[in-house]
Each structure stands twice: as structure tokens, then as C-alpha cells.
Design a protein around this motif. Structure first.
Motif, PDB file in Angstrom:
ATOM      1  N   ASP A  42       0.863  -1.365  -0.013  1.00  0.00           N
ATOM      2  CA  ASP A  42      -0.031   0.072  -0.070  1.00  0.00           C
ATOM      3  C   ASP A  42       0.741   1.203  -0.022  1.00  0.00           C
ATOM      4  OD1 ASP A  42      -2.658  -1.437   0.349  1.00  0.00           O
ATOM      5  OD2 ASP A  42      -1.667  -2.041   2.427  1.00  0.00           O
ATOM      6  N   SER A  43       2.097   1.073   0.495  1.00  0.00           N
ATOM      7  CA  SER A  43       2.669   2.353   0.607  1.00  0.00           C
ATOM      8  C   SER A  43       4.194   2.101   0.707  1.00  0.00           C
ATOM      9  CB  SER A  43       2.612   3.114   1.923  1.00  0.00           C
ATOM     10  OG  SER A  43       2.643   2.369   3.064  1.00  0.00           O
ATOM     11  N   ALA A  44       5.140   2.995   0.558  1.00  0.00           N
ATOM     12  CA  ALA A  44       6.592   2.696   0.358  1.00  0.00           C
ATOM     13  C   ALA A  44       7.260   3.783   0.828  1.00  0.00           C
ATOM     14  CB  ALA A  44       6.982   2.159  -0.771  1.00  0.00           C
ATOM     15  N   TRP A  45       8.666   3.549   1.412  1.00  0.00           N
ATOM     16  CA  TRP A  45       9.692   4.623   1.569  1.00  0.00           C
ATOM     17  C   TRP A  45      11.014   4.083   1.108  1.00  0.00           C
ATOM     18  CZ3 TRP A  45      13.156   4.645   6.382  1.00  0.00           C
ATOM     19  CH2 TRP A  45      13.855   5.976   6.519  1.00  0.00           C
ATOM     20  N   TYR A  46      11.542   4.863   0.237  1.00  0.00           N
ATOM     21  CA  TYR A  46      12.773   4.605  -0.544  1.00  0.00           C
ATOM     22  C   TYR A  46      13.771   5.687  -0.798  1.00  0.00           C
ATOM     23  CZ  TYR A  46      10.060   6.688  -4.661  1.00  0.00           C
ATOM     24  OH  TYR A  46       9.595   7.603  -5.352  1.00  0.00           O
ATOM     25  N   GLY A  47      14.722   5.209  -1.144  1.00  0.00           N
ATOM     26  CA  GLY A  47      15.773   6.218  -1.471  1.00  0.00           C
ATOM     27  C   GLY A  47      17.406   5.919  -1.341  1.00  0.00           C
ATOM     28  N   PHE A  48      18.194   6.516  -0.835  1.00  0.00           N
ATOM     29  CA  PHE A  48      19.449   6.087  -0.888  1.00  0.00           C
ATOM     30  C   PHE A  48      20.440   6.312   0.523  1.00  0.00           C
ATOM     31  CE2 PHE A  48      18.517   7.002  -5.191  1.00  0.00           C
ATOM     32  CZ  PHE A  48      19.044   6.124  -5.908  1.00  0.00           C
ATOM     33  N   SER A  49      20.841   5.216   1.124  1.00  0.00           N
ATOM     34  CA  SER A  49      21.531   5.348   2.439  1.00  0.00           C
ATOM     35  C   SER A  49      22.882   5.037   2.311  1.00  0.00           C
ATOM     36  CB  SER A  49      20.656   4.469   3.453  1.00  0.00           C
ATOM     37  OG  SER A  49      20.860   3.033   2.964  1.00  0.00           O
ATOM     38  N   GLU A  57      23.042   6.308   7.271  1.00  0.00           N
ATOM     39  CA  GLU A  57      22.488   7.942   7.040  1.00  0.00           C
ATOM     40  C   GLU A  57      21.719   7.836   5.863  1.00  0.00           C
ATOM     41  OE1 GLU A  57      22.688  10.313   9.018  1.00  0.00           O
ATOM     42  OE2 GLU A  57      24.141   9.610  10.581  1.00  0.00           O
ATOM     43  N   ILE A  58      20.466   8.313   5.988  1.00  0.00           N
ATOM     44  CA  ILE A  58      19.766   8.236   4.681  1.00  0.00           C
ATOM     45  C   ILE A  58      20.287   9.775   3.943  1.00  0.00           C
ATOM     46  CG2 ILE A  58      17.464   8.714   4.143  1.00  0.00           C
ATOM     47  CD1 ILE A  58      18.001   6.186   5.268  1.00  0.00           C
ATOM     48  N   ALA A  59      20.713   9.568   2.823  1.00  0.00           N
ATOM     49  CA  ALA A  59      21.216  10.669   1.983  1.00  0.00           C
ATOM     50  C   ALA A  59      20.151  11.057   1.188  1.00  0.00           C
ATOM     51  CB  ALA A  59      22.339  10.017   0.859  1.00  0.00           C
ATOM     52  N   ALA A  60      19.191  10.613   0.772  1.00  0.00           N
ATOM     53  CA  ALA A  60      17.941  11.206   0.056  1.00  0.00           C
ATOM     54  C   ALA A  60      16.735  10.095   0.042  1.00  0.00           C
ATOM     55  CB  ALA A  60      18.448  11.633  -1.446  1.00  0.00           C
ATOM     56  N   SER A  61      15.856  10.537   0.227  1.00  0.00           N
ATOM     57  CA  SER A  61      14.537   9.574   0.162  1.00  0.00           C
ATOM     58  C   SER A  61      13.245  10.108  -0.024  1.00  0.00           C
ATOM     59  CB  SER A  61      14.418   9.056   1.495  1.00  0.00           C
ATOM     60  OG  SER A  61      13.732  10.055   2.570  1.00  0.00           O
ATOM     61  N   ARG A  62      12.384   9.427  -0.476  1.00  0.00           N
ATOM     62  CA  ARG A  62      10.938   9.783  -0.840  1.00  0.00           C
ATOM     63  C   ARG A  62      10.056   8.964  -0.488  1.00  0.00           C
ATOM     64  NH1 ARG A  62       9.865  12.161  -6.694  1.00  0.00           N
ATOM     65  NH2 ARG A  62      10.738  13.924  -5.684  1.00  0.00           N
ATOM     66  N   THR A  63       8.600   9.076  -0.153  1.00  0.00           N
ATOM     67  CA  THR A  63       7.659   8.199   0.161  1.00  0.00           C
ATOM     68  C   THR A  63       6.699   7.801  -1.083  1.00  0.00           C
ATOM     69  OG1 THR A  63       6.359  10.058   1.100  1.00  0.00           O
ATOM     70  CG2 THR A  63       7.757   8.658   2.636  1.00  0.00           C
ATOM     71  N   PHE A  64       6.133   6.891  -1.082  1.00  0.00           N
ATOM     72  CA  PHE A  64       4.892   6.576  -2.011  1.00  0.00           C
ATOM     73  C   PHE A  64       3.697   6.284  -1.214  1.00  0.00           C
ATOM     74  CE2 PHE A  64       2.548   2.739  -3.849  1.00  0.00           C
ATOM     75  CZ  PHE A  64       2.219   3.450  -4.844  1.00  0.00           C
ATOM     76  N   ASN A  65       2.878   7.018  -1.396  1.00  0.00           N
ATOM     77  CA  ASN A  65       1.560   6.885  -0.918  1.00  0.00           C
ATOM     78  C   ASN A  65       1.465   7.191   0.698  1.00  0.00           C
ATOM     79  OD1 ASN A  65      -1.331   6.596  -1.181  1.00  0.00           O
ATOM     80  ND2 ASN A  65      -1.345   4.367  -0.985  1.00  0.00           N
ATOM     81  N   ILE A  66       2.328   7.769   1.232  1.00  0.00           N
ATOM     82  CA  ILE A  66       2.431   8.348   2.607  1.00  0.00           C
ATOM     83  C   ILE A  66       2.276   9.687   2.824  1.00  0.00           C
ATOM     84  CG2 ILE A  66       4.128   8.014   4.739  1.00  0.00           C
ATOM     85  CD1 ILE A  66       5.159   5.689   3.746  1.00  0.00           C
TER      86      ILE A  66
END
Length: 311
Positions: A42-49, A57-66
């Protein structure tokens, strides 16, 4: 829901199409959305760590349906993240979490309640020598989110590692000889393309030099005098910034009005015609032409055409 080789192949074909039509980072966003339909999350969190001595350390990220400050909430409870601990211990396996499982932490209880995270699965693609790794955490909610079966976990891990390779290959493909395209975090960590910086005489290092970091928050085309570069900054997918660099050319030193006049002259229009089109006097256009020629170090209309053609 089918998670076999045919489904995986069909998803890869979609990713190929996204990469052909969109920028690498935007294609990543599209691929995650398509994967949600395949795996049923239903939803997701993704990016580059980035991993630094075991610290993530989360360098960049984006959420999907959150909706909501997901990253800020995660950062406040990162030490309670059981999935992160699983990935530290076994980075080549999928980490999982269920809201109803026995082992819990206060932070995960708050996150799962606020964002309706009944069943989660996450994977990371470790690439030696790269400044950051692609990660993807997928969530099922609705109060009765299905657990992640072994075949779904295998599909997810294969999707993350393959997607990282495909997006990275597309993003780091050589561009034209005069420019370098980078995908960087807002803080200036280059995720894709940093090795190409050597073509511009810069150190081939993941962290951008300070003059480039300072312009990342200012979209548009601009000169970086300290480095002798022209830069174009715009947003990209996955929380990244797209940065295109090239060496400053003499034509870059023209003012907007001078560039407009130069373009019209290069198309073969005379001074009177340009003056009429821009609402200026022919004398003004002649004076501007002299300034243009001086800035470009030329003395003829033919040389002007050549100079503009090299932009």
C-alpha cells in the motif's frame, strides 16, 4: 498474486520503458509505483542510504502513498528500528516486521500506528565503492495486512538489486563530451555520475566541492565562477537533485538581451529587422552588436553563427 519469473520479467520490461522515457531518478519513482501493483503493498519509503561504521545515514529519500513527516518520525526512532538491525546483520536478506509480532519497540509501535504499517518488508542493494545504496521498505496496512511470504521476499530483493543496477547504469552512461550530468542529494553527495567530474578537471569524489553545494537550492541555469563552470539545477525523482555541468563558454557572458539579439542576428536578420522586432532603435542594435562581438572575441556575422552553434 503471481510473483514468479514471468511477473518479474514483465516488471523489468516496464522499468526499461520508464528508463527510455524518463530521467533515471523519475524512472525510479515510476518503477516503485509499478512494483506496488505487482507485490501488493500500500505504501513505501525508498531512497539512498550511506553506511558509516555501522551507522546508517539516509542521504535522500521519498515516500510512496504516505502522508506526513515520515522521515522525521523515522529519524527520531531510528534506534528502535528492528528492520534496520536485521539488515545490519544480514544485508543480503529481506528484513520484515509485523505489527502483531512479539518483538516490538516503542518507536516501531508509534510508527506502525501512525502510518498504518501492519506488515513491512525492506531490502537494500549494497554496491562496493558507491557512496550510497538503494533501499526500499514496503508496507501493507488496512488492519489485516498480509505477511510477506518467502517468494515475495525473494521477488522484492531481486527487484531492488536489479533496479539499482539498471537506474545506475542509465544515470552514469556518458553524456556528450562537453557536459556532465549528476544526480546528487540536497546536501551535495553525488549518488550517480561523480566519476565523470574528472572530465571537467574536478576531483572524482562523491562529495561535491563547496561552490557546487551552494547552488543546489537554486534551480535554473547559473554560472559558478570559482570553478569556471555553467550549471543547470533542477529537481529529480527519489529526493535527488539533477545537476548538469559544463565549462563556461564566451557566449555565456552575454546578458539576456545580448543573447536575444545575437540569436536573431545569427538567423540572418539585419539590424533594422531586429530593432523592429524588439522595439529598439537600429543604433541601439548596432551598439549592442559591437558589445556582443567584443565579448565573444569575434568580428563577423559568420563567426557569430559559429559561436552560437557551439553553445
Amino acid at each position: 498474486m503471481t510473483t514468479g519469473i514471468r511477473s518479474f520479467s514483465a516488471w523489468l520490461e516496464d522499468v526499461d520503458g520508464f528508463l527510455a522515457e524518463a530521467s533515471p531518478a523519475d524512472a525510479l519513482d515510476l518503477a516503485i509505483g509499478r512494483l506496488a501493483g505487482v507485490l501488493g503493498f500500500d505504501s513505501a519509503w525508498y531512497g539512498f542510504s550511506a553506511w558509516d561504521g555501522g551507522r546508517v545515514e539516509i542521504a535522500a529519500s521519498r515516500t510512496f502513498n504516505i502522508t506526513g513527516p515520515f522521515f522525521d518520525d523515522w529519524r527520531a526512532m531510528r534506534h528502535d528500528d528492528l528492520m534496520l538491525g536485521q539488515i545490519r546483520r544480514a544485508p543480503d536478506r529481506v528484513a520484515t516486521y509485523r505489527r502483531r509480532q512479539v518483538e516490538q519497540t516503542p518507536g516501531l509501535i508509534r510508527m506502525s500506528g501512525r502510518y498504518d504499517l501492519d506488515a513491512a518488508a525492506g531490502a537494500m542493494s549494497f554496491r562496493p565503492g558507491q557512496p550510497a545504496s538503494l533501499f526500499l521498505a514496503c508496507y501493507r496496512g488496512g488492519g489485516d495486512g498480509r505477511s510477506w511470504h518467502e517468494d515475495e521476499q525473494d521477488f522484492l530483493y531481486g527487484a531492488v538489486t536489479t533496479l539499482d543496477r539498471m537506474v545506475r547504469g542509465r544515470a552514469e552512461a556518458p553524456t556528450d563530451a562537453d557536459s556532465v550530468q549528476l544526480h546528487v542529494t540536497p546536501a551535495g553527495l553525488c549518488i550517480f555520475g561523480w566519476r565523470h567530474l574528472a572530465r571537467l578537471g574536478l576531483a572524482a569524489e562523491p562529495w561535491l566541492p563547496t561552490p557546487l553545494r551552494e547552488i543546489l537550492g537554486h534551480p535554473g541555469r547559473q554560472e559558478v565562477p570559482a570553478l569556471g563552470l555553467m550549471a543547470e539545477v533542477d529537481g529529480a525523482g527519489a529526493g535527488l537533485v539533477r545537476l548538469v555541468l559544463r565549462r563556461v563558454a564566451p557566449v555565456d557572458r552575454l546578458s539576456p538581451r545580448e543573447a536575444e539579439i545575437a540569436a536573431l542576428l545569427a538567423r540572418g536578420q539585419g539590424h533594422k529587422e531586429v530593432a523592429r522586432q524588439l522595439g529598439l532603435s537600429p543604433v541601439t542594435i548596432r551598439n549592442q552588436t559591437r558589445r556582443i562581438y567584443n565579448k565573444l572575441g569575434i568580428n563577423s556575422r559568420a563567426a557569430l553563427v559559429t559561436a552560437l552553434g557551439s553553445m
